[in-house]
Design a protein around this motif. Sequence first.
Motif, PDB file in Angstrom:
ATOM      1  N   ILE A  35       0.827  -1.181  -0.017  1.00  0.00           N
ATOM      2  CA  ILE A  35      -0.108  -0.009   0.009  1.00  0.00           C
ATOM      3  C   ILE A  35       0.968   1.256   0.012  1.00  0.00           C
ATOM      4  N   ILE A  36       1.934   1.514   0.899  1.00  0.00           N
ATOM      5  CA  ILE A  36       2.744   2.402   1.103  1.00  0.00           C
ATOM      6  C   ILE A  36       3.945   2.140   0.300  1.00  0.00           C
ATOM      7  N   ILE A 249      -3.700   2.874   4.717  1.00  0.00           N
ATOM      8  CA  ILE A 249      -4.632   2.901   3.634  1.00  0.00           C
ATOM      9  C   ILE A 249      -5.027   4.452   3.491  1.00  0.00           C
ATOM     10  N   ILE A 250      -5.376   5.077   4.731  1.00  0.00           N
ATOM     11  CA  ILE A 250      -5.533   6.424   4.830  1.00  0.00           C
ATOM     12  C   ILE A 250      -4.515   7.240   4.228  1.00  0.00           C
ATOM     13  N   TRP A 251      -3.397   6.934   4.861  1.00  0.00           N
ATOM     14  CA  TRP A 251      -1.925   7.723   4.333  1.00  0.00           C
ATOM     15  C   TRP A 251      -2.044   7.738   2.791  1.00  0.00           C
ATOM     16  N   ARG A 252      -2.199   6.535   2.251  1.00  0.00           N
ATOM     17  CA  ARG A 252      -2.165   6.416   0.807  1.00  0.00           C
ATOM     18  C   ARG A 252      -2.979   7.155   0.013  1.00  0.00           C
ATOM     19  N   ILE A 253      -4.442   7.385   0.658  1.00  0.00           N
ATOM     20  CA  ILE A 253      -5.427   8.040  -0.284  1.00  0.00           C
ATOM     21  C   ILE A 253      -5.202   9.469   0.072  1.00  0.00           C
ATOM     22  N   ILE A 254      -4.564   9.980   1.289  1.00  0.00           N
ATOM     23  CA  ILE A 254      -4.459  11.558   1.381  1.00  0.00           C
ATOM     24  C   ILE A 254      -3.194  11.727   0.525  1.00  0.00           C
TER      25      ILE A 254
END
Lengths: 256, 271
Positions: A35-36, A249-254
């Motif tokens: 993901i990251i 996941i949030i990190w990736r979206i942001i």
Amino acid sequence: MRYLSLYQEGNSLLHKIDPITKLLFVIIAILVPIIINTLTMALAFFIISTLLVFVARAFKRTLPIISFSSLVIITVLFIQGLFYLKNQTPFFTLGPFVFYKEGLLYATGIAIRIFNIINAVAVLIFTTKPSDLIEALVKKGVSPKIGYVFSSVLQIIPQMMSIVDTILDAQKARGLETEGSFTKRAKAFIPLIGPAVLNSLISTKERAMALEVRGFNSKKKKTFLNEVPYNKYSNVLQVALIAILVFSIIWRIISW
Amino acid sequence: MDEVIRVQNLSFAYKQDYEVLKNISLVFDKKSTAIIGQNGAGKTTFVKLLKGLLKPTSGEIYIKGYNTKEVSTAFLSKYIGLVFQNPNDQIFKNTVLEEVMFGPLNILKDKKQAQENAIKALEMVGLQDKMHIHPYDLGLSDRKLVSIASIVSMDPDIIILDEPTIAQDHKGNTIIKNVIKELKEKGKLVITITHDMDFVAEIFERTIVLNEGIILLDGNTREVFSQQEILKKAYLELPHVAQLAKKLGIKQTLLTEQELINFLKHNKLNN
């Protein structure tokens, strides 16, 4: 009962952690670096899983797997070092071959990710009895039938191996040559496989009946034989692990 | 004394440092022999070694002069036959006759002779009427007789039976007893592993008691069964007749019903 398993008795911290937590760790150790997708993240998880291998005192048993996959990794290093598409800066030369920095870095990334996966899985399989893992999954709501399929596969293979050994002995005792030329061996095949197939058919039927008389298909909620006292922090650990996954996941979206 | 099998300083271990058999030396002549002992005493391991299926960790076994380390199991099968506990481990042919012929065909190569031997062996175990039936259509006790016939038909000089009386009713037991007697008359060495003490007392001349990998007792069956204290150590019971005789206060070791009856009749007359 013999089991097909790599589990080794021990009393390290990781042996005491419940199987689900370890399974979650494996999933996260694989997913988060995907993901990251940075080298630092891969490296971080690689370091964590390697440390855990040492905590589990499973390094000696992981080493053969690592060294085997190193063979593949080395070819990756060669190929990417020489032919990676974005190769620009020469790093060093080996005879007529020029290795490039970009390719080598890319290959190192792959290597770290692979070793990370191997270490994480090693921690799980070397410190967890397969039957415990399956039981834990069934407790979490996996269908007992599926659980049974997995655990019976692990049991049946060693069982069949020992049946084949006995059959081999019984037929040798009747003068069957099992060694020597190819034709001799081919001839020996039917006397060996015949009883093996018949035996397993018979035992399958008997196993099915034995399960049925013990209420395998009962619709009632099932209880469990083993109440294994696992580390009481396992809930905390599980929540933490899931949190890591959600954050990544949030990190990736942001940061898109 | 005709020496058939010589075992010299035999030791065997499946895993390192865990010996199942410890330094056993024995000579078998043609006396029919029973091997008894607790589960896990090493009985089956011992006969597998005799048969050449396992090779000694140290020591030697000579079967009719052949060292089992130097010849193949298939070669030895001309001289020594072993009937396994579970007949399902060997049955694969479509008829009883073909199943029994499999062994002789492996060593004889002459089909006619093999068939003759097979039919004789089936007659011996009383299955001559069931020759063309599929072996799996027979019950377990008859299948066990098939596996005995399939070794007898190979006509080896030594025949080892591993737990022949399991799953047999009285009729089956009688058949097996008669087979053993017949083989004895033919001058063959019969060795049997069993837990059935009555069977041992009735049929076998010599008895060997194995316990934790060593020979605890070896000798004439009557002598062995008179060593009650040692037998107790190996968790073995006396044959029922001997137990009864003991309870009746008879000092002698009696082995069969007939012996007990004769003894009682004789004593009554004296009183």
